[in-house]
Design an enzyme around this catalytic site. Sequence first.
Site, PDB file in Angstrom:
ATOM      1  N   LYS A   1      60.070  -1.747 -11.732  1.00 49.45           N
ATOM      2  CA  LYS A   1      60.688  -1.905 -10.341  1.00 49.45           C
ATOM      3  C   LYS A   1      62.023  -1.706 -10.582  1.00 49.45           C
ATOM      4  CE  LYS A   1      57.441  -4.592  -7.553  1.00 49.45           C
ATOM      5  NZ  LYS A   1      57.283  -5.956  -6.891  1.00 49.45           N
TER       6      LYS A   1
ATOM      7  N   LYS B   1      45.628   4.909  -8.582  1.00 48.92           N
ATOM      8  CA  LYS B   1      45.381   3.626  -7.600  1.00 48.92           C
ATOM      9  C   LYS B   1      45.764   3.900  -6.290  1.00 48.92           C
ATOM     10  CE  LYS B   1      46.481  -1.125  -7.115  1.00 48.92           C
ATOM     11  NZ  LYS B   1      47.224  -2.043  -7.616  1.00 48.92           N
TER      12      LYS B   1
ATOM     13  N   LYS C   1      49.536   1.979  -0.610  1.00 50.67           N
ATOM     14  CA  LYS C   1      50.381   2.492   0.628  1.00 50.67           C
ATOM     15  C   LYS C   1      51.815   2.731   0.298  1.00 50.67           C
ATOM     16  CE  LYS C   1      51.682  -2.247   1.942  1.00 50.67           C
ATOM     17  NZ  LYS C   1      50.823  -3.203   1.327  1.00 50.67           N
TER      18      LYS C   1
END
Length: 346
Positions: A129, A211, A214
């Site tokens: 991240k 995967k 969204k």
Amino acid sequence: MSGHYTERRTDSVETTERKKIVFSAIQPTGTPTIGNFVGAIRNMVAMQDDYTCFYAAADLHSITVDRVPAEFRKNVTEMVALLLACGIDPEKSTFFVQSHVSAHAELTWLLNCNTMFGEAKRMTQFKDKSKKHPENVNVGLFDYPVLMAADILLYRADYVPVGIDQMQHVELARNIAERFNNKYSPTFTVPEGVLPKFGAKVQSLADPTVKMSKSDDNPNGYVLMLDDADTIRRKFKRAVTDSGDEIAARADKPGIGNLLSIYAAFTGRTVEAAEKECAGLGYGDFKLRVADAVIAGLEPIQARFADYMRNKDYLTEQMQRGAEAAAHAARKTLEKVYRKMGFIRL
Ligand code: TRP
């Protein structure tokens, strides 16, 4: 642990007759995908019958990324309504919003001082991240797994159902718990992370090698739980298939395999049964059949969701009730921790 989750460790000994405790949480960062539904939410619902479950909307976790306040508030409300609509049942489980129970923030600080910088720095999600959002590498992002440990340890959870990407964080929670127990005296239950046994993986419709997510730039890659029937049909029509015309779940057919497992998950069939049933269909018809199964499966949930969203008082009541029950359970653990560490309690 049986049923919907695989036991990850076999060395745990059954010591008491009490129901095992499960803790899990979902970040309210927008509508979940059908992958979140079959991989996580449905299992959370199923576990309510066999375990004492604590489920939270992890709103504190979701501010490690910049949020627009009005949107954030709406996301939390929708997550609560959607989980209720999916069958998280306040009569069976303690379901609450994380920030409504201040013990989470408090225990995080106490655990921070029992967590090594080095071990937190090893978390791969933090590293990923930070790379993805170099402009906002805030301390909360770094501390995120410790807040997760607080979530889990407050409720003395035995089992923590998570996706593989969160397993390292549960491992950290175990280490923190063990270290604390050794340093002071047995205080925390050492939790076990458990992976879903089936329905764990739904891949992107646009690229079956990754995967379904969204946060995918291509909205055709994912189906959201609140997508309407037309949108769902359109997305499945565009789903990437494979060369050939056979409907089979095989390594060289990731697209068809993914559609088959979605179909299986939404119809309660095994993948093998789905394969047999759909053999002989053309790819176009097959995709529509999968779309219809998803639409039918989501329809009652979407209807209940709409009901709850029209009844904000009911949602507030449920949040209140969940917060009270959770706070009561959490406070006991928190007080114990304060005392063991030597804090003066009034
Ligand atoms: N971090 C988890 C996720 O994004 C959500 C979460 C927060 C969680 N606290 C937790 C999961 C405690 C399991 C246990 O998916």
